[in-house]
Design a protein around this motif. Structure first.
Motif, mmCIF file in Angstrom:
data_model
loop_
_atom_site.group_PDB
_atom_site.id
_atom_site.type_symbol
_atom_site.label_atom_id
_atom_site.label_comp_id
_atom_site.label_asym_id
_atom_site.label_seq_id
_atom_site.Cartn_x
_atom_site.Cartn_y
_atom_site.Cartn_z
ATOM 1 N N ASP A 1 -5.716 15.093 5.562
ATOM 2 C CA ASP A 1 -6.469 14.089 4.814
ATOM 3 C C ASP A 1 -5.495 13.238 4.012
ATOM 4 O OD1 ASP A 1 -8.768 15.221 5.798
ATOM 5 O OD2 ASP A 1 -9.129 16.451 4.024
ATOM 6 N N ARG A 2 -5.873 11.982 3.817
ATOM 7 C CA ARG A 2 -4.977 11.051 3.129
ATOM 8 C C ARG A 2 -5.718 10.279 2.046
ATOM 9 N NH1 ARG A 2 -0.045 8.590 6.172
ATOM 10 N NH2 ARG A 2 0.580 10.341 7.483
ATOM 11 N N ALA A 3 -4.960 9.921 1.006
ATOM 12 C CA ALA A 3 -5.439 8.991 -0.024
ATOM 13 C C ALA A 3 -4.522 7.773 0.023
ATOM 14 C CB ALA A 3 -5.390 9.631 -1.396
ATOM 15 N N ILE A 4 -5.124 6.594 0.002
ATOM 16 C CA ILE A 4 -4.362 5.362 0.164
ATOM 17 C C ILE A 4 -4.659 4.428 -1.004
ATOM 18 C CG2 ILE A 4 -3.919 3.372 1.667
ATOM 19 C CD1 ILE A 4 -5.247 5.255 3.894
ATOM 20 N N ARG B 1 0.839 -1.192 0.000
ATOM 21 C CA ARG B 1 0.000 0.000 0.000
ATOM 22 C C ARG B 1 0.878 1.247 0.000
ATOM 23 N NH1 ARG B 1 -3.655 0.238 5.013
ATOM 24 N NH2 ARG B 1 -3.223 2.445 5.279
ATOM 25 N N SER B 2 0.360 2.327 -0.571
ATOM 26 C CA SER B 2 1.074 3.606 -0.572
ATOM 27 C C SER B 2 0.095 4.704 -0.191
ATOM 28 C CB SER B 2 1.714 3.884 -1.933
ATOM 29 O OG SER B 2 0.771 3.757 -2.974
ATOM 30 N N GLU B 3 0.602 5.693 0.528
ATOM 31 C CA GLU B 3 -0.256 6.753 1.059
ATOM 32 C C GLU B 3 0.201 8.114 0.549
ATOM 33 O OE1 GLU B 3 -1.151 6.559 5.190
ATOM 34 O OE2 GLU B 3 -1.092 4.363 5.282
ATOM 35 N N PHE B 4 -0.780 9.032 0.416
ATOM 36 C CA PHE B 4 -0.511 10.375 -0.092
ATOM 37 C C PHE B 4 -1.264 11.389 0.756
ATOM 38 C CE2 PHE B 4 0.091 7.439 -3.520
ATOM 39 C CZ PHE B 4 1.136 7.939 -4.275
ATOM 40 N N PHE B 5 -0.660 12.565 0.908
ATOM 41 C CA PHE B 5 -1.350 13.679 1.546
ATOM 42 C C PHE B 5 -2.225 14.391 0.518
ATOM 43 C CE2 PHE B 5 2.476 13.613 4.391
ATOM 44 C CZ PHE B 5 1.804 13.212 5.529
ATOM 45 N N ILE B 6 -3.437 14.712 0.933
ATOM 46 C CA ILE B 6 -4.354 15.443 0.072
ATOM 47 C C ILE B 6 -4.263 16.930 0.436
ATOM 48 C CG2 ILE B 6 -6.762 15.763 -0.610
ATOM 49 C CD1 ILE B 6 -7.263 12.854 0.214
ATOM 50 N N PRO B 7 -3.926 17.805 -0.528
ATOM 51 C CA PRO B 7 -3.829 19.239 -0.216
ATOM 52 C C PRO B 7 -5.143 19.784 0.346
ATOM 53 C CG PRO B 7 -2.953 18.770 -2.408
ATOM 54 C CD PRO B 7 -3.633 17.525 -1.949
ATOM 55 N N GLN C 1 -0.289 12.133 -8.023
ATOM 56 C CA GLN C 1 0.756 13.158 -7.974
ATOM 57 C C GLN C 1 0.509 14.256 -9.003
ATOM 58 O OE1 GLN C 1 4.888 11.723 -6.969
ATOM 59 N NE2 GLN C 1 3.966 9.718 -7.378
ATOM 60 N N GLN C 2 -0.082 13.901 -10.126
ATOM 61 C CA GLN C 2 -0.436 14.922 -11.121
ATOM 62 C C GLN C 2 -1.518 15.859 -10.589
ATOM 63 O OE1 GLN C 2 -1.571 12.432 -14.431
ATOM 64 N NE2 GLN C 2 0.526 12.358 -15.285
ATOM 65 N N GLN C 3 -2.348 15.343 -9.664
ATOM 66 C CA GLN C 3 -3.414 16.153 -9.067
ATOM 67 C C GLN C 3 -2.920 16.986 -7.876
ATOM 68 O OE1 GLN C 3 -6.535 16.310 -10.502
ATOM 69 N NE2 GLN C 3 -5.477 15.093 -12.071
ATOM 70 N N GLY C 4 -1.631 16.897 -7.585
ATOM 71 C CA GLY C 4 -1.072 17.713 -6.506
ATOM 72 C C GLY C 4 -0.905 16.998 -5.175
ATOM 73 N N LEU C 5 -1.185 15.686 -5.128
ATOM 74 C CA LEU C 5 -0.994 14.930 -3.896
ATOM 75 C C LEU C 5 0.484 14.581 -3.740
ATOM 76 C CD1 LEU C 5 -4.090 14.510 -4.644
ATOM 77 C CD2 LEU C 5 -3.964 12.453 -3.225
ATOM 78 N N THR C 6 0.965 14.558 -2.520
ATOM 79 C CA THR C 6 2.372 14.244 -2.256
ATOM 80 C C THR C 6 2.473 12.953 -1.448
ATOM 81 O OG1 THR C 6 2.336 15.641 -0.278
ATOM 82 C CG2 THR C 6 3.122 16.636 -2.324
ATOM 83 N N PRO C 7 3.470 12.124 -1.751
ATOM 84 C CA PRO C 7 3.622 10.864 -1.007
ATOM 85 C C PRO C 7 3.833 11.113 0.485
ATOM 86 C CG PRO C 7 4.951 10.829 -3.002
ATOM 87 C CD PRO C 7 4.459 12.241 -2.841
ATOM 88 N N ALA C 8 3.174 10.319 1.302
ATOM 89 C CA ALA C 8 3.340 10.405 2.752
ATOM 90 C C ALA C 8 4.505 9.505 3.149
ATOM 91 C CB ALA C 8 2.067 9.968 3.464
ATOM 92 N N GLN C 9 5.488 10.078 3.816
ATOM 93 C CA GLN C 9 6.659 9.293 4.201
ATOM 94 C C GLN C 9 6.382 8.399 5.400
ATOM 95 O OE1 GLN C 9 9.347 9.311 2.248
ATOM 96 N NE2 GLN C 9 8.178 10.727 0.948
ATOM 97 N N ASP C 10 5.465 8.842 6.274
ATOM 98 C CA ASP C 10 5.184 8.091 7.498
ATOM 99 C C ASP C 10 3.763 7.550 7.494
ATOM 100 O OD1 ASP C 10 7.651 8.394 8.667
ATOM 101 O OD2 ASP C 10 7.112 10.249 9.708
ATOM 102 N N ASP C 11 3.602 6.418 8.145
ATOM 103 C CA ASP C 11 2.275 5.891 8.421
ATOM 104 C C ASP C 11 1.499 6.909 9.261
ATOM 105 O OD1 ASP C 11 0.693 3.053 8.681
ATOM 106 O OD2 ASP C 11 0.460 4.257 10.488
#
Length: 525
Positions: free
Chosen positions: A154-157, A2-8, A176-186
């Motif tokens: 907020d997060r997208a997983i 699984r991979s997680e992203f921060f939602i702006p 990432q094209q929509q502006g979300l950035t990878p979350a480094q930490d759980d």
């Protein structure tokens, strides 16, 4: 994985979903709100095992999730009616079987709780088969003691489906094209950082870095202050009494404090040393009965399992006796820890340790470099260990082994106090060698104490009128088994000691501890 992203904050989730659905088949699952509680032990055993434990409550149902910090499941999810307090609360099965060796006897502590509003999109291929999941979360930290409520990011997983790696890569690129950035930490690690808690921050180890040239009195105060910190970190848990390791760590810090006062010679005035040796001896005495009963309860299943199957039920009244008396002893302990004497001890001990040292002290070792003091004392106690052990033969009384055990403990504590003054790999190897001998001597002593104590318990149970002949018979069989194990430990002593005292180890001790000490008398073989 699984991979997680921060939602702006400025990105609307509905807009994100609409953009995704323009070129991707999706199927929305019903929205839901869950409460997620993150657990670990006080000493962070799960985090140190590179994992986390999450209890998710959806309505009245609890789902326990144990996964690595990278999001990989350690075990299949476990449905429960309530969150567990100990690994032993879980039903028998793979989850419990794998978790118990990690947590052992430690209680699960709620670190924090999060309210999550969750929307899930199934990502479908042209055959309408699910090939990935996109989960979006709106997370709010819930208020609890020591933690304020507040909005979390907020997060997208992206959750993969086995056999379909490509859709996950495409989905990650889209986010990432929509502006979300990878979350480094759980989410757990990020939330801990938000509330200012450092995972893995507690340790019962000294973890000191002493300067070899530091004055001995100043270095000794540093050691004692660290031990006081450990005591105070475990005090609240000791009072509660549900997690037995709090009292264990508390008592180990007391024993080390008493050892430091006795073994690091001529750094403090005699009246100070005598006063606090007396006070910490009292503290050791008042904490002993409760800890002794903890030990018997922790080992009870092994006691029971050592008996024949048809006698195992007969020993259960002993467990009830232990639980009843442990509660009484814990109440007495809590009362003692609330006493004026205890409060005065801790306050005065803080004051003494925080006072500046006397720059012109007349005490023999106070102003000497701590490396010199450490080397001389360790070498002297090592020589005593060799002398006492060499004098023991097959006819020696048990008291001789008990005296050697106490000398080994003094040596072990000294080596641990001053560990940072020596090359790590060398002193750790010698501590491991010493520990092998200590384990044998400790077993011999423990079996003798357990035999004596079980006999005392049996008399108490008779006096209380709450014991059957079958239970007394089962306890008698336990005592017989302990006596056999004590004899076995005694038989193994010679080999253990000879291994510790071998020429190669003597050489290592000499090289490490006599280079800076003026007491370099040869050790007898």
């Amino acid at each position: 994985m699984r991979s997680e992203f921060f939602i702006p904050e400025n990105l609307d989730l509905e807009d994100l979903q609409s953009a995704l659905q323009k070129n991707t088949r999706t199927l929305a699952e019903p929205s839901r709100t869950v409460y997620r509680t993150y657990f670990d032990s006080f000493d962070w055993r799960l985090y140190l095992d590179n994992s986390l434990l999450e209890d998710t409550r959806d309505g009245n149902d609890h789902t326990l999730v144990w996964r690595t910090l990278k999001g990989e499941n350690r075990c299949p999810r476990l449905k429960l009616s309530a969150a567990p307090r100990f690994a032993s609360d879980l039903p028998q099965g793979p989850f419990r079987q794998r978790l118990e060796p990690v947590l052992e006897m430690r209680e699960l502590i709620q670190k924090f709780r999060i309210r999550s509003s969750i929307d899930t999109l199934r990502i479908l291929n042209k055959d309408e088969k699910t090939v990935a999941y996109l989960v979006t979360e709106k997370n709010t930290l819930q208020r609890q003691q020591g933690v304020r409520s507040g909005k979390l990011a907020d997060r997208a997983i992206i959750i993969p489906v086995r056999g379909f790696p490509k859709p996950c890569k495409e989905l990650a690129k889209f986010l990432q094209q929509q502006g979300l950035t990878p979350a480094q930490d759980d989410l757990m690690l990020a939330t801990l950082a938000t509330i200012g808690e450092i995972p893995g921050s507690y340790s019962s180890k000294l973890n000191l870095k002493l300067d070899p040239a530091m004055r001995a009195d100043l270095a000794t105060k540093g050691i004692l202050h660290r031990l006081l910190d450990i005591m105070e970190q475990n005090e609240d848990g000791t009072r509660t009494g549900t997690d037995t390791e709090f009292l264990h760590d508390y008592r180990v810090a007391i024993r080390r404090t008493r050892s430091a006062l006795s073994q690091i010679k001529a750094v403090f005035p005699k009246q100070i040393v005598d006063r606090y040796k007396t006070e910490f001896a009292w503290l050791g005495q008042i904490t002993s009965p409760s800890r002794d009963l903890d030990v018997y309860l922790l080992g009870f299943d092994k006691y029971r399992d050592s008996l024949p199957a048809d006698m195992q039920a007969d020993i259960e009244p002993l467990r009830d006796f232990l639980i009843r008396h442990q509660k009484l002893e814990n109440k007495a302990l809590v009362k003692a820890l609330g006493s004026a004497r205890y409060r005065r001890l801790i306050k005065n001990w803080h004051t003494f340790l925080e006072q500046p040292v006397n720059e012109r002290s007349t005490l023999k070792n106070a102003g000497r470099p701590i490396l010199e003091v450490a080397c001389k004392r360790i070498w002297r106690i090592y020589r005593l260990t060799i002398q006492e052990g060499t004098a023991i033969n097959a006819e020696s009384p048990a008291d001789d082994l008990h005296e050697l055990r106490k000398t080994c403990k003094k040596l072990r504590y000294l080596m641990e106090f001053f560990q940072s003054l020596f090359p790590a790999e060398k002193i750790k190897a010698l501590i491991r060698t010493l520990k092998t001998l200590q384990d044998n001597l400790g077993d011999f002593q423990d079996y003798e104490v357990q035999v004596t104590t079980l006999k005392k318990f049996s008399h108490q149970m008779v006096a209380e009128g709450k014991v059957s002949p079958d239970t007394l018979l089962a306890m008698g069989m336990l005592i017989d088994g302990l006596e056999r194990r004590q004899h076995q430990a005694r038989h193994e002593f010679a080999a253990r000691f000879n291994n510790f005292a071998m020429k190669e180890n003597r050489s290592h001790f000499r090289k490490l501890f006599t280079g800076c000490a003026d007491d370099t008398q040869e050790v007898s073989p």
